[in-house]
Design a protein around this motif. Structure first.
Motif, PDB file in Angstrom:
ATOM      1  N   ASP A   3      64.124  64.377   0.243  1.00 46.66           N
ATOM      2  CA  ASP A   3      63.974  63.353   1.280  1.00 46.66           C
ATOM      3  C   ASP A   3      62.614  62.682   1.180  1.00 46.66           C
ATOM      4  O   ASP A   3      62.492  61.458   1.301  1.00 46.66           O
ATOM      5  N   ALA A   4      61.571  63.495   0.978  1.00 45.92           N
ATOM      6  CA  ALA A   4      60.214  62.959   0.906  1.00 45.92           C
ATOM      7  C   ALA A   4      60.056  62.036  -0.296  1.00 45.92           C
ATOM      8  O   ALA A   4      59.429  60.976  -0.207  1.00 45.92           O
ATOM      9  N   ARG A   5      60.623  62.434  -1.427  1.00 48.12           N
ATOM     10  CA  ARG A   5      60.535  61.593  -2.619  1.00 48.12           C
ATOM     11  C   ARG A   5      61.286  60.279  -2.415  1.00 48.12           C
ATOM     12  O   ARG A   5      60.811  59.206  -2.806  1.00 48.12           O
ATOM     13  N   ALA A   6      62.468  60.359  -1.786  1.00 45.05           N
ATOM     14  CA  ALA A   6      63.245  59.143  -1.529  1.00 45.05           C
ATOM     15  C   ALA A   6      62.494  58.219  -0.578  1.00 45.05           C
ATOM     16  O   ALA A   6      62.474  56.990  -0.770  1.00 45.05           O
ATOM     17  N   ALA A   7      61.845  58.790   0.431  1.00 48.84           N
ATOM     18  CA  ALA A   7      61.064  57.983   1.366  1.00 48.84           C
ATOM     19  C   ALA A   7      59.890  57.331   0.659  1.00 48.84           C
ATOM     20  O   ALA A   7      59.540  56.171   0.934  1.00 48.84           O
ATOM     21  N   TRP A   8      59.269  58.047  -0.267  1.00 49.65           N
ATOM     22  CA  TRP A   8      58.142  57.505  -1.026  1.00 49.65           C
ATOM     23  C   TRP A   8      58.601  56.354  -1.921  1.00 49.65           C
ATOM     24  O   TRP A   8      57.935  55.321  -2.016  1.00 49.65           O
TER      25      TRP A   8
END
Length: 263
Positions: free
Chosen positions: A6-11
């Motif tokens: 999720d964090a990578r996708a948000a980044w």
């Protein structure tokens, strides 16, 4: 609870928004000139038509119909008083597709020239960045000063100007607490100008960091994956401040934006 995916996708979504923001017609890449009226006592600015002079709390622009300027969308033939603009998109003065906002810095008046056809915008291919790494997202705490401070720092144009600071942002990296002096923006978010062991070699000579507004107890997430290039890394006509004393991190911050692609 957010996962690493999720964090990578948000980044990645943040990176896409960042590129779109930079690339908009009157975004930072469209800036082709920054002109201090104090440097042009006769009101004549090379490359701009009309006569631009300061008068206390306003800039006075005098132009004829032959100059081809418009004010609030209508041809300008005469004189108009201008207060600071909110930005190029809402600038009152235009010359064809160009927008000519006025602003005030440290009591001095400035005219900027934004041109959608600027070479920097036309040739932009993106920003190189380090890959996302969840280890660079850490808890932090904002410690406000008792009163706001200001330090004089060099700017990208070689002039020393005051940089307002409201407190320090503390966070821990590799078991050691680090602090950055920060400003508080109008929306409560924090802004730091920083350097690190990669500055001037692997990455641009300094970078910006922005965080959300801290909670009431001062806690805030510090996501170093979103460290930003300053506008002057993209276009020479910006006057970005250099890091204040104490804002050079003693380690290699291999996170966030590195440099303009092709640099």
């Amino acid at each position: 609870m957010s996962t690493g995916t999720d964090a990578r996708a948000a980044w990645r979504a943040w990176r896409e928004r960042r590129t779109a923001d930079l690339s908009r017609p009157y975004g930072p890449l469209a800036l082709t000139g920054t002109f201090w009226l104090a440097d042009h006592a006769d009101g004549r600015i090379p490359g701009l038509v009309g006569r631009w002079t300061e008068d206390g709390d306003a800039v006075v622009l005098h132009a004829t119909a032959a100059d081809g300027l418009t004010a609030d969308g209508a041809p300008l033939d005469g004189e108009i008083r201008l207060a600071p603009d909110a930005g190029p998109e809402t600038a009152r003065i235009a010359h064809g597709a160009r927008r000519l906002p006025v602003l005030r810095r440290e009591g001095l008046w400035v005219v900027r020239d934004f041109d959608p056809a600027a070479p920097a915008r036309r040739d932009f291919t993106g920003i190189d960045a380090y890959d996302h790494d969840p280890r660079w997202t850490v808890p932090g705490r904002f410690r406000p000063y008792g009163a706001s401070r200001a330090v004089r720092v060099p700017n990208a144009d070689g002039v020393h100007r005051e940089l307002g600071l409201a407190g320090e942002l503390a966070f821990t990296v590799a078991g050691a607490e680090r602090t950055l002096q920060v400003a508080v923006e109008d929306d409560g978010s924090l802004w730091a100008v920083l350097a690190d062991a990669t500055s001037g070699t692997e990455s641009y000579r300094f970078r910006f960091l922005r965080t959300p507004a801290p909670a009431a107890d001062g806690t805030v997430t510090v996501d170093l994956n979103r460290t930003l290039l300053p506008p002057c890394a993209l276009v020479d006509h910006f006057i970005c401040p250099f890091p204040p004393p104490g804002n050079t991190l003693p380690f290699a911050l291999r996170a966030g934006e590195r440099n303009r692609s092709g640099t």
